[in-house]
Design a protein around this motif. Structure first.
Motif, PDB file in Angstrom:
ATOM      1  N   ARG A   5       0.542  -1.232   0.033  1.00 58.13           N
ATOM      2  CA  ARG A   5      -0.123   0.066  -0.035  1.00 58.13           C
ATOM      3  C   ARG A   5       0.858   1.401  -0.176  1.00 58.13           C
ATOM      4  O   ARG A   5       0.462   2.414  -0.665  1.00 58.13           O
ATOM      5  N   LEU A   6       2.068   1.200   0.784  1.00 55.92           N
ATOM      6  CA  LEU A   6       2.609   2.431   0.534  1.00 55.92           C
ATOM      7  C   LEU A   6       3.395   2.516  -0.815  1.00 55.92           C
ATOM      8  O   LEU A   6       3.611   3.938  -1.177  1.00 55.92           O
ATOM      9  N   GLU A   7       3.847   1.518  -1.514  1.00 56.32           N
ATOM     10  CA  GLU A   7       4.306   1.731  -2.695  1.00 56.32           C
ATOM     11  C   GLU A   7       3.056   2.180  -3.790  1.00 56.32           C
ATOM     12  O   GLU A   7       3.346   3.015  -4.784  1.00 56.32           O
ATOM     13  N   THR A  42      -0.606   6.367   3.351  1.00 58.69           N
ATOM     14  CA  THR A  42       0.238   7.610   3.231  1.00 58.69           C
ATOM     15  C   THR A  42       0.418   8.152   4.517  1.00 58.69           C
ATOM     16  O   THR A  42       0.999   9.219   4.897  1.00 58.69           O
ATOM     17  N   ARG A  43       0.371   7.303   5.697  1.00 63.13           N
ATOM     18  CA  ARG A  43       0.848   7.878   6.915  1.00 63.13           C
ATOM     19  C   ARG A  43       1.765   6.644   7.729  1.00 63.13           C
ATOM     20  O   ARG A  43       1.106   6.502   8.864  1.00 63.13           O
ATOM     21  N   PRO A  44       2.811   6.373   7.093  1.00 65.09           N
ATOM     22  CA  PRO A  44       3.617   5.597   7.740  1.00 65.09           C
ATOM     23  C   PRO A  44       4.208   6.270   9.176  1.00 65.09           C
ATOM     24  O   PRO A  44       4.579   7.267   8.952  1.00 65.09           O
ATOM     25  N   SER A  45       4.360   5.641  10.170  1.00 67.63           N
ATOM     26  CA  SER A  45       4.937   6.014  11.440  1.00 67.63           C
ATOM     27  C   SER A  45       6.482   6.027  11.282  1.00 67.63           C
ATOM     28  O   SER A  45       7.227   5.586  10.571  1.00 67.63           O
ATOM     29  N   PRO A  46       7.108   6.967  12.042  1.00 69.64           N
ATOM     30  CA  PRO A  46       8.524   7.287  12.059  1.00 69.64           C
ATOM     31  C   PRO A  46       9.444   6.015  12.017  1.00 69.64           C
ATOM     32  O   PRO A  46      10.208   5.631  11.678  1.00 69.64           O
ATOM     33  N   SER A  47       8.834   4.763  13.045  1.00 66.35           N
ATOM     34  CA  SER A  47       9.514   3.908  13.296  1.00 66.35           C
ATOM     35  C   SER A  47       9.505   2.769  11.952  1.00 66.35           C
ATOM     36  O   SER A  47      10.479   2.178  11.663  1.00 66.35           O
ATOM     37  N   VAL A  48       8.478   2.919  11.173  1.00 60.41           N
ATOM     38  CA  VAL A  48       7.979   2.124  10.020  1.00 60.41           C
ATOM     39  C   VAL A  48       9.138   2.709   9.023  1.00 60.41           C
ATOM     40  O   VAL A  48       9.834   2.044   8.294  1.00 60.41           O
ATOM     41  N   GLY A  98      21.516   5.976   2.932  1.00 65.07           N
ATOM     42  CA  GLY A  98      22.662   6.674   3.569  1.00 65.07           C
ATOM     43  C   GLY A  98      21.921   7.472   4.439  1.00 65.07           C
ATOM     44  O   GLY A  98      20.587   7.873   4.393  1.00 65.07           O
ATOM     45  N   LYS A  99      22.486   8.597   4.901  1.00 66.23           N
ATOM     46  CA  LYS A  99      21.876   9.470   5.933  1.00 66.23           C
ATOM     47  C   LYS A  99      21.017  10.450   5.026  1.00 66.23           C
ATOM     48  O   LYS A  99      19.940  10.959   5.605  1.00 66.23           O
ATOM     49  N   ALA A 100      21.533  10.892   3.862  1.00 70.72           N
ATOM     50  CA  ALA A 100      20.777  12.080   2.990  1.00 70.72           C
ATOM     51  C   ALA A 100      19.587  11.148   2.592  1.00 70.72           C
ATOM     52  O   ALA A 100      18.290  11.940   2.418  1.00 70.72           O
ATOM     53  N   GLU A 101      19.712  10.055   2.132  1.00 76.31           N
ATOM     54  CA  GLU A 101      18.437   9.269   1.577  1.00 76.31           C
ATOM     55  C   GLU A 101      17.633   9.003   2.590  1.00 76.31           C
ATOM     56  O   GLU A 101      16.246   8.986   2.513  1.00 76.31           O
ATOM     57  N   HIS A 102      17.929   8.667   3.870  1.00 75.44           N
ATOM     58  CA  HIS A 102      16.854   8.453   5.068  1.00 75.44           C
ATOM     59  C   HIS A 102      16.261   9.752   5.314  1.00 75.44           C
ATOM     60  O   HIS A 102      14.922   9.569   5.539  1.00 75.44           O
ATOM     61  N   LYS A 103      16.822  10.993   5.351  1.00 75.84           N
ATOM     62  CA  LYS A 103      16.477  12.236   5.678  1.00 75.84           C
ATOM     63  C   LYS A 103      15.246  12.322   4.420  1.00 75.84           C
ATOM     64  O   LYS A 103      14.045  13.157   4.916  1.00 75.84           O
ATOM     65  N   HIS A 104      15.579  12.120   3.268  1.00 76.17           N
ATOM     66  CA  HIS A 104      14.753  12.347   2.163  1.00 76.17           C
ATOM     67  C   HIS A 104      13.341  11.403   2.290  1.00 76.17           C
ATOM     68  O   HIS A 104      12.203  12.007   2.072  1.00 76.17           O
ATOM     69  N   LEU A 105      13.639  10.157   2.638  1.00 74.99           N
ATOM     70  CA  LEU A 105      12.376   9.213   2.890  1.00 74.99           C
ATOM     71  C   LEU A 105      11.553   9.832   4.046  1.00 74.99           C
ATOM     72  O   LEU A 105      10.248   9.864   3.678  1.00 74.99           O
ATOM     73  N   ASP A 139       1.668  12.705   3.561  1.00 77.81           N
ATOM     74  CA  ASP A 139       0.495  12.835   4.532  1.00 77.81           C
ATOM     75  C   ASP A 139      -0.088  14.286   4.360  1.00 77.81           C
ATOM     76  O   ASP A 139      -0.882  14.633   5.095  1.00 77.81           O
ATOM     77  N   GLY A 140       0.507  15.114   3.717  1.00 75.38           N
ATOM     78  CA  GLY A 140      -0.081  16.715   3.338  1.00 75.38           C
ATOM     79  C   GLY A 140       0.271  17.391   4.403  1.00 75.38           C
ATOM     80  O   GLY A 140      -0.232  18.363   4.526  1.00 75.38           O
ATOM     81  N   ASN A 141       1.388  17.116   4.911  1.00 72.41           N
ATOM     82  CA  ASN A 141       2.021  18.075   5.857  1.00 72.41           C
ATOM     83  C   ASN A 141       3.094  18.932   5.441  1.00 72.41           C
ATOM     84  O   ASN A 141       3.532  20.002   6.131  1.00 72.41           O
ATOM     85  N   VAL A 142       3.026  18.953   4.236  1.00 76.02           N
ATOM     86  CA  VAL A 142       3.964  20.167   3.379  1.00 76.02           C
ATOM     87  C   VAL A 142       3.347  20.891   2.484  1.00 76.02           C
ATOM     88  O   VAL A 142       2.628  20.244   1.539  1.00 76.02           O
ATOM     89  N   ALA A 143       3.307  22.129   2.691  1.00 74.85           N
ATOM     90  CA  ALA A 143       2.512  22.947   1.832  1.00 74.85           C
ATOM     91  C   ALA A 143       2.989  23.157   0.565  1.00 74.85           C
ATOM     92  O   ALA A 143       4.185  23.342   0.514  1.00 74.85           O
ATOM     93  N   ALA A 144       2.382  22.997  -0.633  1.00 78.00           N
ATOM     94  CA  ALA A 144       2.782  23.269  -1.814  1.00 78.00           C
ATOM     95  C   ALA A 144       3.143  24.710  -2.104  1.00 78.00           C
ATOM     96  O   ALA A 144       2.301  25.356  -2.102  1.00 78.00           O
ATOM     97  N   PRO A 145       4.199  24.880  -2.754  1.00 83.44           N
ATOM     98  CA  PRO A 145       4.618  26.513  -3.116  1.00 83.44           C
ATOM     99  C   PRO A 145       3.757  26.737  -4.158  1.00 83.44           C
ATOM    100  O   PRO A 145       3.553  26.013  -5.375  1.00 83.44           O
TER     101      PRO A 145
END
Length: 299
Positions: free
Chosen positions: A63-65, A70-76, A87-94, A102-108
């Motif tokens: 379902r994620l793919e 659209t609401r996976p927990s931080p632990s997931v 890597g660190k940058a890719e993990h942050k991006h994920l 989840d709709g938490n980022v406003a679209a510019p």
């Protein structure tokens, strides 16, 4: 160009497309799974293999793919990142993709200002003979000292908003000869743009440059579909410059406070080295060319 073409897939979410792209790049042997004889229909890991490694259900991961979850927990998210060997940058991006899904980022809705902060031109001038410039978040060349502009041979022939370093490395005829490692230079620019596309896929400034490069550069399109998100704010580049010859420089980038991700990039070389002498020559020759251009009669 349609959003799904910029995103590198049809349907779903950026989160799902990123997961699919990264899953196909992890081989079973990379994560300790036994090799399977015969031809695998799926490049990389299967969905069920990744789900097992992450400790989540196959249905939930599917379902994620597909973009229906659209609401996976931080632990997931953290478990999937470990399974994908991010890597660190890719993990942050994920994590950013999960927040965006989840709709938490406003679209510019507007293009960021091309104006640089007050005093920036004075700072650039004070950095000479070190080449230095300011770029916007999608690599617009907003300001530069003489060496910073002429470091990219031929870009001075482009005017105004055409001056974009991502456009330059892929589309300018001088770029491939300029960079000692052209592949490395272009990978870095694609990775930065891909990272931005993950969290702001509808950003107007991003859409303009990505759509153009997808149309005009097969290399960009191929790299775009890899979903690499690593970017370097420091390092070294070697240039084969048509005016000053070989130019091996370190560089450091830093974000300008109070801007929408504008970056000041400064190049340097150790004093009393051939690289430093070439850097000084670049600055002087660039200043001479700039002076001649400013005194040329209008056509």
């Amino acid at each position: 160009m349609a959003r799904e073409q910029r995103s590198g897939g049809s349907g779903g979410t950026e989160l799902g497309r990123f997961l699919r792209a990264r899953r196909t790049r992890v081989k079973p042997g990379d994560v300790g799974l036994p090799a399977v004889s015969g031809l695998r229909r799926t490049p990389g890991l299967r969905r069920e293999e990744l789900a097992t490694l992450a400790g989540i259900s196959i249905d939930y991961y599917a379902r994620l793919e597909r973009g229906t979850e659209t609401r996976p927990s931080p632990s997931v998210i953290d478990a999937i990142a470990r399974a994908l060997r991010l890597g660190k940058a890719e993990h942050k991006h994920l994590r950013e993709l999960a927040a965006s899904a989840d709709g938490n980022v406003a679209a510019p809705t507007t293009v960021p200002s091309r104006s640089v902060p007050p005093g920036t031109e004075l700072i650039l001038e004070s950095l000479r003979p070190n080449p230095a410039y300011v770029v916007g978040r999608t690599f617009e060349l907003l300001a530069a000292n003489p060496g910073g502009l002429h470091l990219f041979a031929g870009i001075e022939d482009w005017q105004g908003e055409q001056r974009n370093l991502a456009r330059y490395v892929f589309l300018h005829p001088a770029a491939r000869d300029l960079f000692d490692n052209w592949d490395d230079a272009v990978r870095s620019s694609v990775a930065w743009l891909r990272g931005l596309a993950g969290i702001e896929p509808e950003a107007p400034d991003l859409a303009l440059i990505v759509d153009e490069l997808l149309r005009k550069s097969p290399e960009f399109a191929r790299m775009w579909d890899r979903y690499d998100v690593k970017g370097n704010s420091s390092g070294r580049h070697t240039y084969h410059h048509p005016v000053v010859g070989e130019l091996a420089l370190g560089y450091q980038g830093m974000t300008l406070n109070g801007t929408n991700s504008q970056h000041l990039v400064v190049f340097y070389a150790e004093p009393d080295t051939p690289a430093y002498d070439a850097m000084v020559l670049l600055d002087k020759s660039a200043q001479v060319r700039a002076s001649k251009s400013s005194t040329s009669p209008a056509q």
